[in-house]
Design an enzyme around this catalytic site. Structure first.
Site, PDB file in Angstrom:
ATOM      1  N   LYS A 107     -18.989  -7.534 -35.182  1.00  0.00           N
ATOM      2  CA  LYS A 107     -17.541  -7.333 -35.287  1.00  0.00           C
ATOM      3  C   LYS A 107     -17.287  -6.222 -36.296  1.00  0.00           C
ATOM      4  CE  LYS A 107     -13.376  -9.483 -37.308  1.00  0.00           C
ATOM      5  NZ  LYS A 107     -12.698 -10.714 -37.790  1.00  0.00           N
ATOM      6  N   ASP A 111      -8.319  -5.335 -41.342  1.00  0.00           N
ATOM      7  CA  ASP A 111      -7.619  -6.400 -40.621  1.00  0.00           C
ATOM      8  C   ASP A 111      -6.351  -6.800 -41.370  1.00  0.00           C
ATOM      9  OD1 ASP A 111      -6.824  -8.524 -39.099  1.00  0.00           O
ATOM     10  OD2 ASP A 111      -8.460  -9.875 -39.701  1.00  0.00           O
ATOM     11  N   LYS A 143      -0.955 -10.769 -42.266  1.00  0.00           N
ATOM     12  CA  LYS A 143      -1.490 -11.583 -43.356  1.00  0.00           C
ATOM     13  C   LYS A 143      -0.602 -11.442 -44.594  1.00  0.00           C
ATOM     14  CE  LYS A 143      -6.409 -11.111 -42.156  1.00  0.00           C
ATOM     15  NZ  LYS A 143      -6.709 -12.537 -41.961  1.00  0.00           N
ATOM     16  N   ASP A 178     -13.957  -6.427 -43.178  1.00  0.00           N
ATOM     17  CA  ASP A 178     -13.955  -7.133 -41.898  1.00  0.00           C
ATOM     18  C   ASP A 178     -14.815  -6.435 -40.833  1.00  0.00           C
ATOM     19  OD1 ASP A 178     -13.166  -9.479 -40.733  1.00  0.00           O
ATOM     20  OD2 ASP A 178     -11.347  -8.637 -39.828  1.00  0.00           O
ATOM     21  N   ASP A 218      -3.947 -12.188 -35.379  1.00  0.00           N
ATOM     22  CA  ASP A 218      -4.915 -12.180 -36.482  1.00  0.00           C
ATOM     23  C   ASP A 218      -6.258 -12.792 -36.054  1.00  0.00           C
ATOM     24  OD1 ASP A 218      -5.886 -11.705 -38.992  1.00  0.00           O
ATOM     25  OD2 ASP A 218      -4.808 -13.362 -39.970  1.00  0.00           O
ATOM     26  N   ARG A 240     -12.664 -12.211 -32.293  1.00  0.00           N
ATOM     27  CA  ARG A 240     -13.221 -12.811 -31.070  1.00  0.00           C
ATOM     28  C   ARG A 240     -12.844 -11.997 -29.844  1.00  0.00           C
ATOM     29  NH1 ARG A 240     -10.041 -18.269 -32.566  1.00  0.00           N
ATOM     30  NH2 ARG A 240     -10.465 -17.349 -34.609  1.00  0.00           N
TER      31      ARG A 240
HETATM   32  N1  BES Z   1     -11.133 -11.460 -40.647  1.00  0.00           N
HETATM   33  C1  BES Z   1     -10.505 -12.729 -40.604  1.00  0.00           C
HETATM   34  C2  BES Z   1     -11.373 -13.840 -41.171  1.00  0.00           C
HETATM   35  C3  BES Z   1     -11.619 -13.810 -42.642  1.00  0.00           C
HETATM   36  C4  BES Z   1     -10.758 -14.473 -43.497  1.00  0.00           C
HETATM   37  C5  BES Z   1     -12.713 -13.178 -43.159  1.00  0.00           C
HETATM   38  C6  BES Z   1     -11.012 -14.463 -44.848  1.00  0.00           C
HETATM   39  C7  BES Z   1     -12.965 -13.170 -44.522  1.00  0.00           C
HETATM   40  C8  BES Z   1     -12.117 -13.824 -45.362  1.00  0.00           C
HETATM   41  C9  BES Z   1     -10.165 -13.081 -39.163  1.00  0.00           C
HETATM   42  O1  BES Z   1      -9.869 -12.020 -38.333  1.00  0.00           O
HETATM   43  C10 BES Z   1      -8.955 -13.942 -39.216  1.00  0.00           C
HETATM   44  O2  BES Z   1      -7.930 -13.451 -39.596  1.00  0.00           O
HETATM   45  N2  BES Z   1      -9.102 -15.200 -38.840  1.00  0.00           N
HETATM   46  C11 BES Z   1      -8.032 -16.116 -38.881  1.00  0.00           C
HETATM   47  C12 BES Z   1      -8.072 -16.932 -37.622  1.00  0.00           C
HETATM   48  C13 BES Z   1      -6.845 -17.742 -37.376  1.00  0.00           C
HETATM   49  C14 BES Z   1      -5.671 -16.832 -37.066  1.00  0.00           C
HETATM   50  C15 BES Z   1      -7.097 -18.669 -36.218  1.00  0.00           C
HETATM   51  C16 BES Z   1      -8.209 -16.996 -40.106  1.00  0.00           C
HETATM   52  O3  BES Z   1      -9.347 -17.318 -40.453  1.00  0.00           O
HETATM   53  O4  BES Z   1      -7.217 -17.321 -40.729  1.00  0.00           O
HETATM   54 ZN    ZN Z   2     -10.661 -10.207 -38.836  1.00  0.00          ZN
HETATM   55 MN    MN Z   3      -7.825 -11.457 -38.430  1.00  0.00          MN
END
Ligand code: BES
Ligand code: ZN
Ligand code: MN
Length: 500
Positions: free
Chosen positions: A266, A271, A278, A289, A348, A352
């Site tokens: 990825k 992000d 966010k 990310d 967000d 995936r």
């Molecule tokens: N890049 C983030 C995950 C992440 C969060 C990595 C904190 C490192 C530290 C990912 O793209 C994301 O935003 N995931 C969301 C998923 C949710 C929307 C289902 C998350 O983990 O909040």
């Molecule tokens: Zn992400």
């Molecule tokens: Mn994200």
């Protein structure tokens, strides 16, 4: 990166001398020689300092003998208890104690060669610095040590044993450089260009543009990229080392005429969350990310650098997830390269979406024996495992076991979490084949279930590295910042199970 040279054991004329001592163990010949040269002052000083060789203990004796700036004694713990893995942590502890010197010698005479080599590796890994953007740092504040001489009983053999580790360390540094770069510099187009550096190692690098990805039907990856002013890229890096000579000292086994293995990363260079934006606090962390992709690139550098006898393809999906008037919306339905449709509930949950298309491409183009993806995929994996283990998900018990073992051998730990139909149900959509998020419950697992829908039942593993890709404090073999988690682990996995 400090250069490691292996030399015959002899007292150095200048610089620092590092000695290793186990609790109740005998000092090395060099240690004894220095003690004699100091008229016994070294032994008395270490005794007065209470240095017993306990694990994690260290002591410094300044100017112990003419020319020698200091002696650094490092404790190894109980005699014979030092594993090659533990040796790296010892090596890491040495770096801050010698980095200000212009010359240093490590007395590893009497230490088993695999251990001596891993101590040297640990020192090198710990020496990483990313100082590209510090313009005001005084020269005296920068580390000065450019070369570490390691005194061993068999310098030539040690040099050969160290060579592949050096290639791996270079891969680790490449990953750390990529992950450390700020997001205004390292955007998808720039990151793709940096992958070209692998060409000089013999890797075939192919860069796909949005036009080409559109033809391939990459609706999910391109949907994420829609909000960004910078174009998306996919980079495919192919190292076929089946014709390479076996490493020195290794028995020549016939090269397996194998289907490739694929590593997929990825690469979200920043992000923001997109329209599902966010919160501001800590958002700067989202430059990391792309760590999954950064790991794949460094891994390819490591494998090619040590001429691994394996057929390996690394694929990275590079996008920037931004909110804008052209960004995708919650509620959009996108069509993936596999033909399956996805309702984007939360923009967000973009990683995936990127992986879905790249994994589909890997399968159709390369028919891999197995594949592993790496992604900073979910915050939920940090809730579950903290920063000590990455989350491991797999549909193949053998592969999962091999990954866990390679993790233990390199100190890059992972912990397996379950997959099952009950979790998969969470991502059913009312309007499309699936939606891109489940509920908050088991967030890392539903993310993995989403990816599993694109692997067509093939042997696959997913590493969620959101908690391990960077460190907020110094680690034994990495300063705080990008860790390059996964490079060592996957290099080891290839070495142990896939090389002829
Ligand atoms: N890049 C983030 C995950 C992440 C969060 C990595 C904190 C490192 C530290 C990912 O793209 C994301 O935003 N995931 C969301 C998923 C949710 C929307 C289902 C998350 O983990 O909040
Ligand atoms: Zn992400
Ligand atoms: Mn994200």
């Amino acid at each position: 990166m400090p250069e490691i040279t292996f030399v015959k054991s002899a007292l150095p004329k200048a610089g620092a001398l590092v000695v290793l001592l186990a609790e109740g163990g005998n000092p090395s010949a060099l240690h004894t020689a220095l003690d004699e040269a100091s008229g016994g002052a070294v032994g008395r000083a270490l005794e007065a300092a209470g240095f017993k060789g306990r694990k994690g203990q260290s002591a410094t004796v300044w100017a112990p003998a003419p020319g020698i700036s200091k002696l650094v004694a490092i404790g190894l713990g109980a005699e014979g208890a030092l594993t090659p893995d533990g040796a790296e942590a010892v090596g890491g502890a040495i770096w801050p104690l010698i980095s200000a010197e212009t010359e240093a010698t490590l007395a590893a005479d009497g230490v088993e060669m695999p251990v001596a080599v891993r101590v040297a590796l640990g020192t090198v890994l710990r020496s990483y610095r990313f100082d590209l953007y510090r313009t005001m740092e005084k020269p005296e504040d920068k580390p000065k040590l450019a070369r570490l001489a390691v005194a061993v009983d068999q310098p030539m053999a040690a040099k050969n044993a160290y060579a592949p580790f050096k290639a791996v360390a270079e891969g680790v540094f490449m990953t750390r450089d990529l992950v450390s770069e700020p997001p205004n510099i390292l955007h998808p187009v720039e990151m793709a260009e940096r992958c070209r550096a692998l060409e000089k190692l013999g890797v075939v690098v192919e860069i796909l543009t949005p036009k080409e990805m559109k033809k391939l039907g990459f609706g999910a990856l391109l949907g994420v990229a829609m909000g960004s002013a910078i174009e998306a890229r996919m980079v495919v890096m192919h190292w076929n080392g089946l014709g390479s000579a076996p490493a020195k000292g290794r028995a020549k086994k016939p090269a397996p005429a194998e289907k490739p293995i694929c590593f997929i990363g990825k690469g979200v260079t920043f992000d923001t969350g997109g329209i599902s934006i966010k919160p501001a606090g800590g958002m700067e962390d989202m430059k990391w990310d792309m760590a999954g992709a950064g790991c794949v690139v460094g891994l390819m550098a490591a494998l090619a650098g040590r001429k691994a006898r394996a057929n390996v393809v690394g694929l990275v999906g590079l996008v920037e997830n931004m909110p804008s008037g052209t960004a995708q919306r919650p509620g959009d339905v996108v069509k993936t390269a596999s033909g399956q449709t996805v309702e984007v509930i939360n923009t967000d949950a973009e990683g995936r979406l990127v992986l879905a298309d790249v994994i589909h491409y890997a399968i159709t183009k390369y028919d891999p024996k197995w594949m592993i993806d790496l992604a900073t995929l979910t915050g939920a994996i940090i809730v579950a495992l903290g920063h000590e283990h990455a989350g491991l998900f797999s549909n193949d018990d053998v592969l999962a076991g091999q990954i866990e073992a390679a993790g233990k051998a390199t100190g890059e730990l992972c912990w397996r979490l379950p997959l099952s139909d009950a979790y998969d149900k969470q991502i059913k959509s009312d309007i499309a084949d699936m939606k891109n998020v489940g509920t908050r419950a088991g967030g890392s697992i539903t993310a993995a279930q989403f990816i599993q829908r694109f692997v067509q039942g093939r042997p696959w593993a997913h590493l969620d590295i959101a908690g391990t890709a960077w460190a907020t404090k110094d680690l034994p073999t990495a300063p705080k910042g990008a860790t390059a988690y996964g490079v060592r682990l996957l290099d080891r996995l290839v070495a142990d199970h896939f090389e002829g």
